[in-house]
Design a protein around this motif. Structure first.
Motif, PDB file in Angstrom:
ATOM      1  N   ARG A 140       0.831  -1.219   0.000  1.00  0.00           N
ATOM      2  CA  ARG A 140       0.000   0.000   0.000  1.00  0.00           C
ATOM      3  C   ARG A 140       0.860   1.262   0.000  1.00  0.00           C
ATOM      4  O   ARG A 140       0.698   2.163   0.824  1.00  0.00           O
ATOM      5  N   LEU A 141       1.756   1.342  -0.950  1.00  0.00           N
ATOM      6  CA  LEU A 141       2.646   2.500  -1.037  1.00  0.00           C
ATOM      7  C   LEU A 141       1.903   3.754  -1.484  1.00  0.00           C
ATOM      8  O   LEU A 141       1.059   3.709  -2.389  1.00  0.00           O
ATOM      9  N   THR A 142       2.258   4.847  -0.850  1.00  0.00           N
ATOM     10  CA  THR A 142       1.761   6.160  -1.241  1.00  0.00           C
ATOM     11  C   THR A 142       2.954   7.094  -1.399  1.00  0.00           C
ATOM     12  O   THR A 142       3.908   7.028  -0.622  1.00  0.00           O
ATOM     13  N   ALA A 143       2.900   7.953  -2.407  1.00  0.00           N
ATOM     14  CA  ALA A 143       3.969   8.919  -2.659  1.00  0.00           C
ATOM     15  C   ALA A 143       3.423  10.332  -2.562  1.00  0.00           C
ATOM     16  O   ALA A 143       2.325  10.622  -3.053  1.00  0.00           O
ATOM     17  N   TRP A 144       4.195  11.213  -1.935  1.00  0.00           N
ATOM     18  CA  TRP A 144       3.878  12.633  -1.856  1.00  0.00           C
ATOM     19  C   TRP A 144       4.854  13.388  -2.755  1.00  0.00           C
ATOM     20  O   TRP A 144       6.075  13.252  -2.599  1.00  0.00           O
ATOM     21  N   LEU A 145       4.327  14.184  -3.679  1.00  0.00           N
ATOM     22  CA  LEU A 145       5.152  14.966  -4.595  1.00  0.00           C
ATOM     23  C   LEU A 145       5.233  16.396  -4.079  1.00  0.00           C
ATOM     24  O   LEU A 145       4.210  17.071  -3.916  1.00  0.00           O
ATOM     25  N   GLY A 146       6.452  16.869  -3.838  1.00  0.00           N
ATOM     26  CA  GLY A 146       6.639  18.190  -3.286  1.00  0.00           C
ATOM     27  C   GLY A 146       6.822  19.263  -4.346  1.00  0.00           C
ATOM     28  O   GLY A 146       6.683  19.011  -5.555  1.00  0.00           O
ATOM     29  N   ALA A 181       8.809  22.402 -23.449  1.00  0.00           N
ATOM     30  CA  ALA A 181       9.050  22.312 -22.009  1.00  0.00           C
ATOM     31  C   ALA A 181       8.875  20.876 -21.548  1.00  0.00           C
ATOM     32  O   ALA A 181       8.390  20.009 -22.290  1.00  0.00           O
ATOM     33  N   LEU A 182       9.271  20.651 -20.301  1.00  0.00           N
ATOM     34  CA  LEU A 182       9.052  19.363 -19.644  1.00  0.00           C
ATOM     35  C   LEU A 182       8.240  19.574 -18.380  1.00  0.00           C
ATOM     36  O   LEU A 182       8.447  20.549 -17.654  1.00  0.00           O
ATOM     37  N   ASP A 183       7.347  18.643 -18.114  1.00  0.00           N
ATOM     38  CA  ASP A 183       6.562  18.642 -16.881  1.00  0.00           C
ATOM     39  C   ASP A 183       7.007  17.430 -16.058  1.00  0.00           C
ATOM     40  O   ASP A 183       6.493  16.323 -16.221  1.00  0.00           O
ATOM     41  N   LEU A 184       8.005  17.646 -15.194  1.00  0.00           N
ATOM     42  CA  LEU A 184       8.559  16.549 -14.405  1.00  0.00           C
ATOM     43  C   LEU A 184       7.523  15.968 -13.448  1.00  0.00           C
ATOM     44  O   LEU A 184       7.505  14.758 -13.206  1.00  0.00           O
ATOM     45  N   ARG A 185       6.688  16.813 -12.894  1.00  0.00           N
ATOM     46  CA  ARG A 185       5.666  16.333 -11.961  1.00  0.00           C
ATOM     47  C   ARG A 185       4.702  15.374 -12.655  1.00  0.00           C
ATOM     48  O   ARG A 185       4.349  14.327 -12.115  1.00  0.00           O
ATOM     49  N   ALA A 186       4.282  15.733 -13.872  1.00  0.00           N
ATOM     50  CA  ALA A 186       3.386  14.843 -14.623  1.00  0.00           C
ATOM     51  C   ALA A 186       4.071  13.524 -14.923  1.00  0.00           C
ATOM     52  O   ALA A 186       3.451  12.450 -14.859  1.00  0.00           O
ATOM     53  N   GLY A 187       5.369  13.579 -15.230  1.00  0.00           N
ATOM     54  CA  GLY A 187       6.105  12.347 -15.484  1.00  0.00           C
ATOM     55  C   GLY A 187       6.214  11.482 -14.241  1.00  0.00           C
ATOM     56  O   GLY A 187       6.047  10.260 -14.319  1.00  0.00           O
ATOM     57  N   ALA A 188       6.490  12.097 -13.108  1.00  0.00           N
ATOM     58  CA  ALA A 188       6.572  11.342 -11.855  1.00  0.00           C
ATOM     59  C   ALA A 188       5.220  10.732 -11.504  1.00  0.00           C
ATOM     60  O   ALA A 188       5.134   9.575 -11.085  1.00  0.00           O
ATOM     61  N   ARG A 189       4.169  11.508 -11.709  1.00  0.00           N
ATOM     62  CA  ARG A 189       2.818  11.013 -11.429  1.00  0.00           C
ATOM     63  C   ARG A 189       2.504   9.797 -12.293  1.00  0.00           C
ATOM     64  O   ARG A 189       1.970   8.788 -11.803  1.00  0.00           O
ATOM     65  N   GLU A 190       2.852   9.876 -13.574  1.00  0.00           N
ATOM     66  CA  GLU A 190       2.574   8.766 -14.489  1.00  0.00           C
ATOM     67  C   GLU A 190       3.367   7.523 -14.111  1.00  0.00           C
ATOM     68  O   GLU A 190       2.829   6.413 -14.094  1.00  0.00           O
ATOM     69  N   ARG A 191       4.641   7.683 -13.802  1.00  0.00           N
ATOM     70  CA  ARG A 191       5.482   6.546 -13.450  1.00  0.00           C
ATOM     71  C   ARG A 191       4.976   5.871 -12.168  1.00  0.00           C
ATOM     72  O   ARG A 191       4.899   4.644 -12.089  1.00  0.00           O
ATOM     73  N   LEU A 192       4.651   6.660 -11.170  1.00  0.00           N
ATOM     74  CA  LEU A 192       4.188   6.095  -9.904  1.00  0.00           C
ATOM     75  C   LEU A 192       2.833   5.400 -10.075  1.00  0.00           C
ATOM     76  O   LEU A 192       2.609   4.320  -9.517  1.00  0.00           O
ATOM     77  N   ALA A 194       1.735   3.995 -12.755  1.00  0.00           N
ATOM     78  CA  ALA A 194       1.995   2.744 -13.469  1.00  0.00           C
ATOM     79  C   ALA A 194       2.539   1.673 -12.528  1.00  0.00           C
ATOM     80  O   ALA A 194       2.343   0.474 -12.761  1.00  0.00           O
ATOM     81  N   LEU A 195       3.213   2.091 -11.476  1.00  0.00           N
ATOM     82  CA  LEU A 195       3.755   1.169 -10.479  1.00  0.00           C
ATOM     83  C   LEU A 195       2.737   0.844  -9.387  1.00  0.00           C
ATOM     84  O   LEU A 195       3.076   0.184  -8.404  1.00  0.00           O
ATOM     85  N   GLU A 196       1.518   1.332  -9.544  1.00  0.00           N
ATOM     86  CA  GLU A 196       0.426   1.112  -8.585  1.00  0.00           C
ATOM     87  C   GLU A 196       0.754   1.709  -7.219  1.00  0.00           C
ATOM     88  O   GLU A 196       0.494   1.124  -6.176  1.00  0.00           O
ATOM     89  N   VAL A 197       1.337   2.889  -7.265  1.00  0.00           N
ATOM     90  CA  VAL A 197       1.613   3.670  -6.059  1.00  0.00           C
ATOM     91  C   VAL A 197       0.632   4.833  -6.020  1.00  0.00           C
ATOM     92  O   VAL A 197       0.470   5.545  -7.016  1.00  0.00           O
ATOM     93  N   GLY A 198      -0.048   5.022  -4.885  1.00  0.00           N
ATOM     94  CA  GLY A 198      -0.931   6.172  -4.746  1.00  0.00           C
ATOM     95  C   GLY A 198      -0.135   7.460  -4.755  1.00  0.00           C
ATOM     96  O   GLY A 198       0.989   7.504  -4.254  1.00  0.00           O
ATOM     97  N   VAL A 199      -0.695   8.504  -5.331  1.00  0.00           N
ATOM     98  CA  VAL A 199       0.015   9.781  -5.449  1.00  0.00           C
ATOM     99  C   VAL A 199      -0.785  10.886  -4.770  1.00  0.00           C
ATOM    100  O   VAL A 199      -1.982  11.038  -5.019  1.00  0.00           O
ATOM    101  N   VAL A 200      -0.099  11.644  -3.919  1.00  0.00           N
ATOM    102  CA  VAL A 200      -0.696  12.798  -3.245  1.00  0.00           C
ATOM    103  C   VAL A 200       0.128  14.022  -3.613  1.00  0.00           C
ATOM    104  O   VAL A 200       1.363  13.983  -3.562  1.00  0.00           O
ATOM    105  N   GLU A 201      -0.539  15.097  -3.982  1.00  0.00           N
ATOM    106  CA  GLU A 201       0.140  16.348  -4.303  1.00  0.00           C
ATOM    107  C   GLU A 201      -0.363  17.421  -3.352  1.00  0.00           C
ATOM    108  O   GLU A 201      -1.407  18.025  -3.585  1.00  0.00           O
ATOM    109  N   PRO A 202       0.364  17.645  -2.256  1.00  0.00           N
ATOM    110  CA  PRO A 202      -0.107  18.575  -1.234  1.00  0.00           C
ATOM    111  C   PRO A 202      -0.290  19.989  -1.767  1.00  0.00           C
ATOM    112  O   PRO A 202       0.433  20.434  -2.659  1.00  0.00           O
ATOM    113  N   ALA A 203      -1.253  20.670  -1.193  1.00  0.00           N
ATOM    114  CA  ALA A 203      -1.477  22.071  -1.517  1.00  0.00           C
ATOM    115  C   ALA A 203      -1.109  22.917  -0.305  1.00  0.00           C
ATOM    116  O   ALA A 203      -1.456  22.581   0.824  1.00  0.00           O
ATOM    117  N   ALA A 204      -0.380  23.983  -0.530  1.00  0.00           N
ATOM    118  CA  ALA A 204      -0.009  24.893   0.552  1.00  0.00           C
ATOM    119  C   ALA A 204      -0.177  26.314   0.046  1.00  0.00           C
ATOM    120  O   ALA A 204      -0.585  26.545  -1.095  1.00  0.00           O
TER     121      ALA A 204
END
Length: 243
Positions: A140-146, A181-192, A194-204
């Motif tokens: 049950r992996l979850t990833a937070w993108l900063g 341009a490149l959107d690294l966040r979108a790439g990280a989101r897609e990769r994670l 695909a690996l069946e890792v939940g993705v959270v993108e905090p808002a501040a």
């Protein structure tokens, strides 16, 4: 000091600093004693022992450090790290994507950090990190993108965008002024994902784009702004009945 932080369960806390914490990198030409003092202040805020927070010598690669090894260097040369024993971990960024990962392990939480810059993202640093975490029994992996530079600001040559998109199509982007341009966040989101890792993108408060938000460090906007960090660490478990 913190751009965002939260208790994510399993006695684990994740956070991202802003420039209020000061430059936390030793490789940017800043006074080393001042950087160490800031790191000590950060550890006090986290409630972890002084000198226990593991920083990495980041080289835009895919190596994953085992923070639990008795013989690991004080500062491992790697772009990711994992622990199943609660070693507090840090990952430095100033436009790249800081990724914090938390999973359930057989003996408690299994956590990691990863530095997902253009080269590391394309070469598989996230896949390597997830592989190491699952090798430790993480479920049950979850990833937070900063905070990181956004696709609307990260201008690159057209050939670089084509090369990157051939490997991870989601990274292809266009700046707000119409150039490749490149959107690294979108790439990280897609990769994670695909690996069946939940993705959270905090808002501040303020933009999460390091280039747009002057409270965050951006090498492109201001090379002298240093580095902010992503953090993951275990907190002391609450006693039953505690308010």
């Amino acid at each position: 000091m913190f751009w965002w932080q939260d208790d994510v369960g399993q006695d684990v806390r994740v956070a991202f600093t802003d420039r209020g914490a000061g430059n936390l990198a030793l490789h940017t030409g800043d006074d080393a004693d001042a950087v160490r003092s800031r790191r000590a202040a950060l550890e006090r805020s986290m409630g972890v022992p002084r000198g226990s927070l593991v920083f990495l010598e980041q080289v835009h690669g895919t190596d994953v450090a085992d923070a639990d090894r008795a013989d690991r260097p004080a500062v491992p040369t790697a772009d990711a790290a994992v622990t199943a024993t609660g070693v507090p971990l840090a990952v430095m960024v100033a436009d790249c994507v800081p990724v914090l990962l938390v999973g359930e392990g057989p003996g408690g939480s299994v956590v990691g950090v990863a530095h997902a810059g253009r080269r590391g993202l394309l070469d598989g640093v996230l896949e390597r990190t997830v592989e190491q975490l699952r090798g430790r029994g993480a479920r049950r992996l979850t990833a937070w993108l900063g905070p990181s530079i956004c696709g609307g600001c990260y201008e690159v040559p057209a050939a670089m965008r084509e090369e990157a998109a051939a490997r991870i199509p989601a990274v292809a982007a266009t700046t707000s002024w119409g150039t490749p341009a490149l959107d690294l966040r979108a790439g990280a989101r897609e990769r994670l994902s695909a690996l069946e890792v939940g993705v959270v993108e905090p808002a501040a408060a303020g933009s999460s784009c390091t280039h747009e938000n002057e409270q965050l460090s951006s090498h492109r906007r201001d090379p002298g702004s240093g580095r902010i960090v992503g953090l993951v660490w275990r907190t002391a478990p609450r006693e039953e009945g505690a308010a």
